[in-house]
Design a protein around this motif. Structure first.
Motif, PDB file in Angstrom:
ATOM      1  N   ARG A   1      11.467  37.709  29.449  1.00  0.00           N
ATOM      2  CA  ARG A   1      10.680  37.700  30.680  1.00  0.00           C
ATOM      3  C   ARG A   1       9.246  37.274  30.382  1.00  0.00           C
ATOM      4  O   ARG A   1       8.762  37.402  29.254  1.00  0.00           O
ATOM      5  N   PHE A   2       8.582  36.718  31.402  1.00  0.00           N
ATOM      6  CA  PHE A   2       7.155  36.407  31.229  1.00  0.00           C
ATOM      7  C   PHE A   2       6.414  36.720  32.514  1.00  0.00           C
ATOM      8  O   PHE A   2       7.008  36.784  33.606  1.00  0.00           O
ATOM      9  N   GLY A   3       5.094  36.913  32.376  1.00  0.00           N
ATOM     10  CA  GLY A   3       4.241  37.219  33.526  1.00  0.00           C
ATOM     11  C   GLY A   3       3.017  36.321  33.523  1.00  0.00           C
ATOM     12  O   GLY A   3       2.865  35.445  32.654  1.00  0.00           O
ATOM     13  N   PRO A   4       2.107  36.557  34.475  1.00  0.00           N
ATOM     14  CA  PRO A   4       0.921  35.691  34.602  1.00  0.00           C
ATOM     15  C   PRO A   4       0.096  35.583  33.319  1.00  0.00           C
ATOM     16  O   PRO A   4      -0.407  34.515  32.985  1.00  0.00           O
ATOM     17  N   ALA A   5       0.059  36.670  32.558  1.00  0.00           N
ATOM     18  CA  ALA A   5      -0.770  36.652  31.336  1.00  0.00           C
ATOM     19  C   ALA A   5      -0.137  35.808  30.234  1.00  0.00           C
ATOM     20  O   ALA A   5      -0.797  35.489  29.234  1.00  0.00           O
ATOM     21  N   ASP A   6       1.124  35.429  30.421  1.00  0.00           N
ATOM     22  CA  ASP A   6       1.834  34.705  29.355  1.00  0.00           C
ATOM     23  C   ASP A   6       1.830  33.190  29.554  1.00  0.00           C
ATOM     24  O   ASP A   6       2.420  32.460  28.759  1.00  0.00           O
ATOM     25  N   MET A   7       1.170  32.729  30.623  1.00  0.00           N
ATOM     26  CA  MET A   7       1.219  31.297  30.932  1.00  0.00           C
ATOM     27  C   MET A   7       0.609  30.497  29.775  1.00  0.00           C
ATOM     28  O   MET A   7      -0.510  30.779  29.332  1.00  0.00           O
TER      29      MET A   7
ATOM     30  N   LEU B   1       4.478  23.557  38.036  1.00  0.00           N
ATOM     31  CA  LEU B   1       5.917  23.807  38.175  1.00  0.00           C
ATOM     32  C   LEU B   1       6.295  25.154  37.557  1.00  0.00           C
ATOM     33  O   LEU B   1       7.102  25.908  38.107  1.00  0.00           O
ATOM     34  N   LEU B   2       5.678  25.478  36.419  1.00  0.00           N
ATOM     35  CA  LEU B   2       5.940  26.780  35.783  1.00  0.00           C
ATOM     36  C   LEU B   2       5.426  27.907  36.680  1.00  0.00           C
ATOM     37  O   LEU B   2       6.077  28.944  36.844  1.00  0.00           O
ATOM     38  N   GLY B   3       4.266  27.671  37.318  1.00  0.00           N
ATOM     39  CA  GLY B   3       3.737  28.658  38.258  1.00  0.00           C
ATOM     40  C   GLY B   3       4.681  28.865  39.434  1.00  0.00           C
ATOM     41  O   GLY B   3       4.929  29.996  39.861  1.00  0.00           O
ATOM     42  N   GLY B   4       5.245  27.769  39.928  1.00  0.00           N
ATOM     43  CA  GLY B   4       6.214  27.873  41.029  1.00  0.00           C
ATOM     44  C   GLY B   4       7.439  28.658  40.613  1.00  0.00           C
ATOM     45  O   GLY B   4       7.998  29.434  41.394  1.00  0.00           O
ATOM     46  N   TYR B   5       7.841  28.488  39.352  1.00  0.00           N
ATOM     47  CA  TYR B   5       9.013  29.234  38.839  1.00  0.00           C
ATOM     48  C   TYR B   5       8.654  30.713  38.705  1.00  0.00           C
ATOM     49  O   TYR B   5       9.403  31.591  39.138  1.00  0.00           O
TER      50      TYR B   5
ATOM     51  N   ARG C   1       7.954  41.571  41.820  1.00  0.00           N
ATOM     52  CA  ARG C   1       8.209  41.900  40.410  1.00  0.00           C
ATOM     53  C   ARG C   1       6.994  41.516  39.565  1.00  0.00           C
ATOM     54  O   ARG C   1       6.113  40.774  40.030  1.00  0.00           O
ATOM     55  N   ASP C   2       6.967  41.970  38.311  1.00  0.00           N
ATOM     56  CA  ASP C   2       5.785  41.705  37.462  1.00  0.00           C
ATOM     57  C   ASP C   2       5.917  40.387  36.712  1.00  0.00           C
ATOM     58  O   ASP C   2       5.029  39.978  35.988  1.00  0.00           O
ATOM     59  N   GLY C   3       7.035  39.720  36.918  1.00  0.00           N
ATOM     60  CA  GLY C   3       7.220  38.453  36.206  1.00  0.00           C
ATOM     61  C   GLY C   3       8.565  37.830  36.549  1.00  0.00           C
ATOM     62  O   GLY C   3       9.146  38.141  37.606  1.00  0.00           O
ATOM     63  N   MET C   4       9.064  37.004  35.646  1.00  0.00           N
ATOM     64  CA  MET C   4      10.290  36.252  35.913  1.00  0.00           C
ATOM     65  C   MET C   4      11.096  36.126  34.630  1.00  0.00           C
ATOM     66  O   MET C   4      10.533  35.994  33.536  1.00  0.00           O
TER      67      MET C   4
ATOM     68  N   LEU D   1       8.227  29.852  25.890  1.00  0.00           N
ATOM     69  CA  LEU D   1       6.912  29.498  26.459  1.00  0.00           C
ATOM     70  C   LEU D   1       6.137  28.578  25.524  1.00  0.00           C
ATOM     71  O   LEU D   1       5.469  27.641  25.955  1.00  0.00           O
ATOM     72  N   ASP D   2       6.271  28.818  24.212  1.00  0.00           N
ATOM     73  CA  ASP D   2       5.536  28.009  23.241  1.00  0.00           C
ATOM     74  C   ASP D   2       5.996  26.546  23.276  1.00  0.00           C
ATOM     75  O   ASP D   2       5.243  25.639  22.947  1.00  0.00           O
ATOM     76  N   ALA D   3       7.229  26.336  23.727  1.00  0.00           N
ATOM     77  CA  ALA D   3       7.741  24.960  23.811  1.00  0.00           C
ATOM     78  C   ALA D   3       7.033  24.155  24.896  1.00  0.00           C
ATOM     79  O   ALA D   3       7.094  22.923  24.895  1.00  0.00           O
TER      80      ALA D   3
END
Ligand code: RIB
Ligand code: CA
Length: 296
Positions: free
Chosen positions: A193-199, A209-213, A222-225, A287-289
């Protein structure tokens, strides 16, 4: 590593393709299938992504509807494009349409022999049609990695995951085909899972697009996706990041609330493998990719 990708081209499908490229994998062909959105939109997303990201794998259009059930998309969740955004979208490309030869193209690629790994990121309609029409080619698959199913609750019905529910009959054909199948299900994806702080620091289009996802989760309180298709791509290029257990897979095609539900039974001789636990921080690896590399 060379492979084939079958996809219904949502953002997480695009993210999976970007991860494959970051790991140096060569995608030798992409077959398109209706799923997140109808096939014409899936094709438009594939053409737009190829232009925006410089993907050069040949595109092949496949099934525009499931084997038996009525088509169902995820557009109510993802928007008409099957891919939401916080601003920029993929470009609309006025280019030649991909040939409608996905099954034959995949069969031809498989018959070339050698390592033949296939990553399936949507409903299994194209793969099932390959099994039915070209069993000799399907038998050449050395590894099929599918993002789909759930060894727990569903996400599109209480019991079924979206890719499985989109075409349960196709998933049943593939489950019975005796293929070396790795099922990257909802339960392992929910551990990524990831949240806003992980962008990650990335280019403006990917960030939108990642923000839209991410907003799919945030907009539902929810706190993330969870990360879906990229986890399947990671399992293909970095299997050591997961513990796997051998199973027998059954897919419900009953006309009731179990329709599309996947059941896994431990079986040491089973041809289906289920990732049971991550050995590494799989969310971070995904995310690192997307992180913009120096000079990009
Ligand atoms: O349930 C998640 C799956 O459904 C992902 O492949 C996503 O792209 C959608 O197709
Ligand atoms: Ca998908």
């Amino acid at each position: 590593m060379s492979l084939w990708v079958d996809t219904d081209y949502g953002f997480d499908d695009l993210w999976a393709l970007l991860l494959l490229r970051r790991y140096g994998a060569t995608v030798e062909g992409i077959s398109l299938v209706a799923g997140n959105s109808p096939l014409p939109q899936v094709i438009a997303n594939a053409l737009g992504a190829a232009q925006a990201y410089g993907f050069d794998a040949p595109l092949h259009a496949g099934a525009d509807r499931p084997l038996k059930r009525e088509p169902e998309t995820a557009q109510a969740i993802l928007g008409d494009r099957g891919m939401d955004s916080r601003g920029c979208f993929l470009p609309d490309v006025d280019g030649p349409q991909p040939p409608a030869d996905a099954i034959e193209a995949l069969a031809g690629w498989l018959m070339q022999g050698g390592s033949r790994e296939v990553l399936a990121l949507g409903p299994l309609t194209n793969i099932a049609l390959l099994v039915q029409a070209h069993p000799e080619a399907a038998a050449r698959i050395t590894r099929l990695v599918w993002m789909g199913g759930s060894n727990g609750p569903g996400n599109h019905s209480p019991l079924a995951e979206f890719n499985a529910l989109c075409d349960p009959e196709a998933a049943d054909v593939v489950a019975r085909a005796g293929l070396p199948l790795d099922v990257i299900d909802l339960m392992i994806c929910r551990q990524a899972r990831f949240g806003p702080a992980d962008m990650p620091q990335t280019d403006p289009l990917t960030a939108d697009l990642l923000g839209g996802y991410l907003d799919i989760g945030l907009s539902r309180g929810r706190d993330g996706m969870a990360i879906y298709d990229p986890v399947a791509a990671l399992a293909l290029v970095r299997p050591e990041a997961f513990d796997f257990a051998r199973q027998t897979l059954q897919v419900s095609v009953a006309a009731d609330d179990t329709y599309g539900a996947t059941t896994f039974t431990a079986d040491a001789a089973g041809l289906t493998r289920l990732p049971t636990a991550p050995r590494e921080d799989i969310a971070h690896l995904c995310l690192d990719a997307l992180r913009q590399e120096d000079g990009q």
